[in-house]
Each structure stands twice: as C-alpha cells, then as structure tokens.
Design a protein around this motif. Structure first.
Motif, PDB file in Angstrom:
ATOM      1  N   TRP A 223       0.834  -1.203   0.000  1.00  0.00           N
ATOM      2  CA  TRP A 223       0.000   0.000   0.000  1.00  0.00           C
ATOM      3  C   TRP A 223       0.870   1.256   0.000  1.00  0.00           C
ATOM      4  CZ3 TRP A 223      -5.485   0.417   1.962  1.00  0.00           C
ATOM      5  CH2 TRP A 223      -6.181  -0.791   1.775  1.00  0.00           C
ATOM      6  N   ARG A 224       0.482   2.230  -0.818  1.00  0.00           N
ATOM      7  CA  ARG A 224       1.157   3.523  -0.810  1.00  0.00           C
ATOM      8  C   ARG A 224       0.699   4.336   0.398  1.00  0.00           C
ATOM      9  NH1 ARG A 224      -0.536   3.141  -6.152  1.00  0.00           N
ATOM     10  NH2 ARG A 224      -2.183   4.694  -5.724  1.00  0.00           N
ATOM     11  N   GLY A 225       1.481   5.377   0.700  1.00  0.00           N
ATOM     12  CA  GLY A 225       1.149   6.210   1.849  1.00  0.00           C
ATOM     13  C   GLY A 225      -0.230   6.837   1.738  1.00  0.00           C
ATOM     14  N   SER A 226      -0.598   7.295   0.568  1.00  0.00           N
ATOM     15  CA  SER A 226      -1.911   7.918   0.378  1.00  0.00           C
ATOM     16  C   SER A 226      -3.037   6.907   0.597  1.00  0.00           C
ATOM     17  CB  SER A 226      -2.005   8.511  -1.034  1.00  0.00           C
ATOM     18  OG  SER A 226      -1.807   7.502  -2.020  1.00  0.00           O
ATOM     19  N   GLN A 227      -2.812   5.669   0.222  1.00  0.00           N
ATOM     20  CA  GLN A 227      -3.830   4.641   0.434  1.00  0.00           C
ATOM     21  C   GLN A 227      -3.998   4.337   1.922  1.00  0.00           C
ATOM     22  OE1 GLN A 227      -1.901   1.761  -2.209  1.00  0.00           O
ATOM     23  NE2 GLN A 227      -3.735   1.759  -3.508  1.00  0.00           N
ATOM     24  N   LEU A 228      -2.895   4.318   2.660  1.00  0.00           N
ATOM     25  CA  LEU A 228      -2.971   4.086   4.101  1.00  0.00           C
ATOM     26  C   LEU A 228      -3.706   5.229   4.795  1.00  0.00           C
ATOM     27  CD1 LEU A 228       0.653   2.750   4.705  1.00  0.00           C
ATOM     28  CD2 LEU A 228      -1.461   1.412   4.798  1.00  0.00           C
ATOM     29  N   VAL A 229      -3.419   6.455   4.367  1.00  0.00           N
ATOM     30  CA  VAL A 229      -4.127   7.612   4.938  1.00  0.00           C
ATOM     31  C   VAL A 229      -5.624   7.517   4.638  1.00  0.00           C
ATOM     32  CG1 VAL A 229      -4.406  10.120   4.801  1.00  0.00           C
ATOM     33  CG2 VAL A 229      -2.119   9.129   4.883  1.00  0.00           C
ATOM     34  N   GLY A 230      -5.961   7.096   3.439  1.00  0.00           N
ATOM     35  CA  GLY A 230      -7.369   6.920   3.086  1.00  0.00           C
ATOM     36  C   GLY A 230      -8.046   5.858   3.931  1.00  0.00           C
ATOM     37  N   ILE A 232      -7.161   4.981   6.993  1.00  0.00           N
ATOM     38  CA  ILE A 232      -7.320   5.552   8.340  1.00  0.00           C
ATOM     39  C   ILE A 232      -8.542   6.460   8.389  1.00  0.00           C
ATOM     40  CG2 ILE A 232      -6.264   7.082  10.049  1.00  0.00           C
ATOM     41  CD1 ILE A 232      -3.513   6.085   8.938  1.00  0.00           C
ATOM     42  N   ALA A 233      -8.668   7.332   7.376  1.00  0.00           N
ATOM     43  CA  ALA A 233      -9.803   8.258   7.333  1.00  0.00           C
ATOM     44  C   ALA A 233     -11.124   7.505   7.211  1.00  0.00           C
ATOM     45  CB  ALA A 233      -9.634   9.233   6.171  1.00  0.00           C
ATOM     46  N   ALA A 234     -11.164   6.476   6.387  1.00  0.00           N
ATOM     47  CA  ALA A 234     -12.399   5.713   6.184  1.00  0.00           C
ATOM     48  C   ALA A 234     -12.832   5.028   7.475  1.00  0.00           C
ATOM     49  CB  ALA A 234     -12.193   4.688   5.068  1.00  0.00           C
ATOM     50  N   CYS A 235     -11.888   4.417   8.207  1.00  0.00           N
ATOM     51  CA  CYS A 235     -12.229   3.735   9.460  1.00  0.00           C
ATOM     52  C   CYS A 235     -12.784   4.722  10.480  1.00  0.00           C
ATOM     53  CB  CYS A 235     -10.995   3.033  10.027  1.00  0.00           C
ATOM     54  SG  CYS A 235     -10.472   1.581   9.084  1.00  0.00           S
ATOM     55  N   ASN A 236     -12.154   5.872  10.604  1.00  0.00           N
ATOM     56  CA  ASN A 236     -12.637   6.860  11.569  1.00  0.00           C
ATOM     57  C   ASN A 236     -13.975   7.440  11.152  1.00  0.00           C
ATOM     58  OD1 ASN A 236     -10.488   7.640  13.855  1.00  0.00           O
ATOM     59  ND2 ASN A 236      -9.369   7.042  12.017  1.00  0.00           N
ATOM     60  N   LEU A 237     -14.203   7.574   9.848  1.00  0.00           N
ATOM     61  CA  LEU A 237     -15.495   8.066   9.367  1.00  0.00           C
ATOM     62  C   LEU A 237     -16.605   7.078   9.711  1.00  0.00           C
ATOM     63  CD1 LEU A 237     -17.161  10.131   7.811  1.00  0.00           C
ATOM     64  CD2 LEU A 237     -16.583   8.909   5.688  1.00  0.00           C
ATOM     65  N   SER A 262     -16.473  -0.861  17.186  1.00  0.00           N
ATOM     66  CA  SER A 262     -15.606   0.312  17.058  1.00  0.00           C
ATOM     67  C   SER A 262     -14.152  -0.029  17.331  1.00  0.00           C
ATOM     68  CB  SER A 262     -16.076   1.428  17.998  1.00  0.00           C
ATOM     69  OG  SER A 262     -15.923   1.042  19.347  1.00  0.00           O
ATOM     70  N   LEU A 263     -13.890  -1.005  18.228  1.00  0.00           N
ATOM     71  CA  LEU A 263     -12.503  -1.389  18.524  1.00  0.00           C
ATOM     72  C   LEU A 263     -11.870  -2.116  17.343  1.00  0.00           C
ATOM     73  CD1 LEU A 263     -11.156  -0.708  21.244  1.00  0.00           C
ATOM     74  CD2 LEU A 263     -13.635  -0.764  21.419  1.00  0.00           C
ATOM     75  N   VAL A 264     -12.662  -2.855  16.563  1.00  0.00           N
ATOM     76  CA  VAL A 264     -12.127  -3.503  15.364  1.00  0.00           C
ATOM     77  C   VAL A 264     -11.748  -2.445  14.334  1.00  0.00           C
ATOM     78  CG1 VAL A 264     -12.609  -5.117  13.489  1.00  0.00           C
ATOM     79  CG2 VAL A 264     -13.514  -5.560  15.774  1.00  0.00           C
ATOM     80  N   LEU A 265     -12.629  -1.466  14.132  1.00  0.00           N
ATOM     81  CA  LEU A 265     -12.327  -0.380  13.196  1.00  0.00           C
ATOM     82  C   LEU A 265     -11.100   0.408  13.652  1.00  0.00           C
ATOM     83  CD1 LEU A 265     -15.987   0.806  12.606  1.00  0.00           C
ATOM     84  CD2 LEU A 265     -14.521  -0.321  10.923  1.00  0.00           C
ATOM     85  N   LEU A 266     -11.021   0.645  14.954  1.00  0.00           N
ATOM     86  CA  LEU A 266      -9.850   1.345  15.478  1.00  0.00           C
ATOM     87  C   LEU A 266      -8.595   0.514  15.269  1.00  0.00           C
ATOM     88  CD1 LEU A 266      -8.939   3.893  16.968  1.00  0.00           C
ATOM     89  CD2 LEU A 266      -9.302   2.694  19.123  1.00  0.00           C
ATOM     90  N   GLY A 267      -8.716  -0.815  15.381  1.00  0.00           N
ATOM     91  CA  GLY A 267      -7.569  -1.680  15.122  1.00  0.00           C
ATOM     92  C   GLY A 267      -7.096  -1.597  13.688  1.00  0.00           C
ATOM     93  N   VAL A 268      -8.024  -1.560  12.731  1.00  0.00           N
ATOM     94  CA  VAL A 268      -7.644  -1.398  11.319  1.00  0.00           C
ATOM     95  C   VAL A 268      -6.929  -0.067  11.126  1.00  0.00           C
ATOM     96  CG1 VAL A 268      -8.491  -1.218   8.962  1.00  0.00           C
ATOM     97  CG2 VAL A 268      -9.561  -2.840  10.536  1.00  0.00           C
ATOM     98  N   SER A 269      -7.476   0.998  11.717  1.00  0.00           N
ATOM     99  CA  SER A 269      -6.861   2.312  11.607  1.00  0.00           C
ATOM    100  C   SER A 269      -5.458   2.323  12.198  1.00  0.00           C
ATOM    101  CB  SER A 269      -7.744   3.350  12.312  1.00  0.00           C
ATOM    102  OG  SER A 269      -7.137   4.624  12.327  1.00  0.00           O
ATOM    103  N   GLN A 270      -5.293   1.711  13.373  1.00  0.00           N
ATOM    104  CA  GLN A 270      -3.977   1.724  14.013  1.00  0.00           C
ATOM    105  C   GLN A 270      -2.982   0.829  13.290  1.00  0.00           C
ATOM    106  OE1 GLN A 270      -4.748   0.812  18.151  1.00  0.00           O
ATOM    107  NE2 GLN A 270      -5.440   2.892  18.590  1.00  0.00           N
ATOM    108  N   ALA A 271      -3.459  -0.251  12.681  1.00  0.00           N
ATOM    109  CA  ALA A 271      -2.563  -1.071  11.861  1.00  0.00           C
ATOM    110  C   ALA A 271      -2.031  -0.256  10.689  1.00  0.00           C
ATOM    111  CB  ALA A 271      -3.294  -2.309  11.354  1.00  0.00           C
ATOM    112  N   ALA A 272      -2.891   0.563  10.080  1.00  0.00           N
ATOM    113  CA  ALA A 272      -2.456   1.416   8.975  1.00  0.00           C
ATOM    114  C   ALA A 272      -1.483   2.486   9.459  1.00  0.00           C
ATOM    115  CB  ALA A 272      -3.671   2.061   8.304  1.00  0.00           C
ATOM    116  N   VAL A 273      -1.756   3.051  10.640  1.00  0.00           N
ATOM    117  CA  VAL A 273      -0.831   4.039  11.214  1.00  0.00           C
ATOM    118  C   VAL A 273       0.519   3.396  11.491  1.00  0.00           C
ATOM    119  CG1 VAL A 273      -0.372   5.499  13.224  1.00  0.00           C
ATOM    120  CG2 VAL A 273      -2.648   5.482  12.201  1.00  0.00           C
TER     121      VAL A 273
END
Length: 437
Positions: A223-230, A232-237, A262-273
């Motif tokens: 994954w490119r950096g922009s895809q990871l940022v996307g 993260i944004a999608a999970c938080n949205l 919500s903790l699963v979504l947060l886990g996806v976001s933190q994995a991307a971070v």
C-alpha cells in the motif's frame, strides 16, 4: 517503503528478522498505558472516613477526543498477532505442535500473574489484620485488578493462534470477515442481553489479532502512503457514523468494556498508522540508547503491565493514611503532582521487576523434555480462565484473589516446563516480545 522483513536487528534461529518498529510500538503502548493510569487514579478520603475513587481524566471535557486517538489496546493485539504468527511458525519449523504452543504461551503469561495474585492476596490480608478498613482493602483490590481483563482477552486470542493461523492460511479474508460478523451479531444482542456482550472479548480481539497476521504476511507493504491515509480516514469516518447512529459511544473507554465493533475499526486504523510510521519507528529504534531501553522493557513488559496498577493503588492508599499534601482531584496542584506519581510508580516497579521479572524469562529447560498430556494442558486453561473471566466481568475481590492465586499455581504445576526441540536451550533474544516462545 521499507519492507518489515529486512534484517534490521539480526535474525532468530528460524531466520526471521527482528522488527524493531514493532518492538518500539509495543514499548510506546505500554508507556502510554502506565502514564494514563497515573493520570486517572484519584482516591478521596472523606471526613466520615469513607474512601471513594475518582477517574479524574475521564471527567475532563477534552478527554473523549484524546482517548479516541490514544486508545492503544487494539495496537497491542495487532502487534501480538504479528509476533504470535511468527512464533507459531518458528515452533512449527522446529516440529512443535499446537498443544505445545498453547502450553508455552499459557505458562509464560500465567507465571508472572500467579506471583502478582499471591502477593496481592498476602498484602491485602495483612492490611486487614493491621486494621485497615475493609472498604479501603476492597477498593484497592478492585482497582489493582483492572489489568486482569486484558490478561483474559490476550490469553483467549493468543491460545487460539494455531487454529486462527490455519484458517488464515486457507481463507484469510473469509476468516477475518467471519470474526467481524460474529462481533456485529453480539453487538446486535447486547441491548437485550447485556452479559452476552462480554463474548466479544474473544471475537473482537481475535479479529484485531488477525490484522497482525495480514501485516506479518506483508499485505500492507504494497500500500502507498496515500492509500494508508485513506484507510485511516475511512475507518474513523465509519466510527463517527456509528456514534451518530447511537450504535456505539464516542468514549473509547466505554467502548472497551465490553468491546464492540468500534474497537475492530480502530484496530484497522492503528494497523495502517503502524505501517505508515514503520520507517520512522525503525529509525528511532536503531538509536542505541532507545534500543537498549526497549530491550529491557520488552523482556519484562508483562511484569510492568501487571504490577504498575497494584503498586499505584498501594502507593496512593498509603498516602491517604499520612499527612502528605493531597491536592483535590482535578485542581492545578493535582495535575502538577502527576509527574511525581509517575516517578514514584517507576521507582516501585524497579524492585518488582528485579524480584518477579525472571518469571517472564523463557521457561524452556536446557535438556529435551516431553510435553504435558493434552488433558493437563486443557485443565490448566480452564483453571486459569475461570477466575480471570470472573474478575474481568464482576470485578476483583479478596476472596477471588486467593482463589485465583491457587488456580494459577495449579496451572503452573499442570503445565510443567515447555518442551524443548533440540538439545540446546534457545538463546535469549534481547528484543524478543515477552510472550514469544
């Protein structure tokens, strides 16, 4: 982006390179947990002699958006999935079985916990005999026992690694989506059956751990950096939408117990971070003094996690019995005292690590030994989970402390020593995660 499998810190016996970024991430998570607990605990001695406790941090208006960012428990389980699948593959390469993996994992987590429960039981009974009010003793027991929910959830996830890795190998996406579907199903019934929601302590954290399997396989490396940022944004949205719809709370501490989607979504976001910041983390972890600190903390991470709250509770409880200045909760003086509280906990942790840290060391005998019978390992799992699950759901009492200590000691005896594959003991890994066999 640098691939996580590059040999930044040497290789273990199976040829797998240590990932300094993961080691540093685990250290940062542990440090944030200790700091956060030092900022939360605030016992209050009332004029009538009663004692209550306040969660000062949780009462601040600015806390909810902050904890949304700094709720690091999902990242613990993502990292646990990465190290767990690697450890299981190493054991398989040495001819180990799933039963031996469970024996090894359980023993390395239960031994330090058994010492903690026994010490707390003796210490709190001593306080009762010394005349300390039973209410204060119960308050100390319930507050100090908070880490046990994590132990219950982490054990449930880690002991299922052989099964979950097999499912991951055959159908990775189907396995992950199946676990998420189970999480959603439990969430749908939590209103009608509140106790049923605690089943998600297994489903949620196994699903988040599964994200670590994907990272260990290098899935996010593409994954490119922009895809990871996307991502993260999608999970938080999606989490914001769930909050707006009233399906979960905007306070991640509330969402934590019992856990929900919500903790699963947060886990996806933190994995991307984690993937996005991995080059920076690797560079920082390569600095000699940082690497040394992470090495020491990594070898004794479970001891630090288990002991920091009991020591914090004991310290604050003793201060209540003295004339030492105790600023009112939430005042400027209280906030200025937090660094002193943290420093005091760190000082108390040093002898605890010296006394009990060896219980985390690799419990593998020098000579080859046979594994325990399956019935013994299964029995050990049961006698550990009964008191831990009870404490996680209903809170810790003095009686449960004694029973839990006895159950954990029984489990250690049932498990014996971890079977060794080969004729020599495995060399110690300076940066090895504390629960890796």
């Amino acid at each position: 982006m640098k691939n996580s499998t590059e040999p930044a810190a040497g290789k273990d016996m199976a040829g797998t390179a240590r990932d300094l970024a993961i080691d540093l991430a685990r250290f940062v998570c542990l440090a944030l947990v200790v700091v956060g607990h030092c900022m939360m605990t605030s016992p209050v001695l009332h004029p009538d002699g009663t004692v209550t406790t306040e969660n000062t941090l949780a009462e601040q208006d600015w806390f909810e958006p902050v904890i949304w960012v700094f709720m690091v428990m999902p990242l613990f389980f993502v990292a646990g999935g990465i190290t767990g699948i690697q450890s299981w593959r190493r054991m398989q390469a040495r001819g180990g079985s799933g039963l031996e993996f469970v024996q090894s994992r359980l023993l390395r987590l239960v031994r330090p916990a058994a010492a903690l429960l026994a010490a707390m039981f003796v210490g709190l009974w001593g306080a009762l005999l010394a005349g300390v009010d039973p209410q204060v003793v119960q308050l100390l027991a319930s507050g100090a026992g908070m880490p046990l929910w994590f132990l219950a959830a982490y054990l449930a996830a880690q002991l299922n690694i052989p099964l979950l890795v097999r499912l991951h190998r055959r159908a990775p996406w189907l396995t992950l989506l199946g676990l998420v579907a189970l999480v959603v199903t439990v969430d749908c019934f939590r209103g009608a059956f509140p106790s049923f929601a605690y089943i998600n302590m297994v489903f949620v954290w196994c699903a988040v751990q599964q994200l670590g399997f994907f990272m260990a396989d290098g899935w996010l490396d593409r994954w490119r950096g922009s895809q990871l940022v996307g991502l993260i944004a999608a999970c938080n949205l999606v989490m914001v939408v769930l909050v707006v719809l009233g399906l979960c709370r905007d306070n991640m501490l509330v969402n934590l117990n019992p856990p929900n989607l919500s903790l699963v979504l947060l886990g996806v976001s933190q994995a991307a971070v984690l993937q996005l910041t991995r080059p920076l983390l690797s560079a920082l972890a390569a600095v000699r003094w940082i690497r040394a600190v992470v090495a020491v903390a990594g070898r004794h991470a479970m001891t630090v996690y288990l002991w920091h709250l009991p020591l914090l509770a004991a310290m604050t409880g003793l201060l209540l019995l003295t004339d030492f200045p105790k600023p009112a909760s939430g005042t400027a003086g209280w906030w200025w005292s937090r660094p002193l509280v943290f420093f005091g906990v760190v000082l108390l942790l040093l002898p605890a690590v010296l006394l009990f840290g060896r219980l985390e060391e690799r419990p593998t005998p020098a000579m080859h030994s046979r594994g325990r019978a399956p019935a013994a390992v299964v029995t050990a799992v049961v006698v550990v989970f009964v008191p831990v699950a009870d404490a996680a759901v209903n809170g810790l009492t003095l009686g449960l402390l004694g029973g839990g200590a006895a159950c954990f000691a029984m489990a250690v005896l049932l498990l014996g020593r971890v079977p060794a594959r080969g004729t020599r003991p495995l060399p110690a890994q300076a940066l090895s995660a504390n629960v890796e066999p």
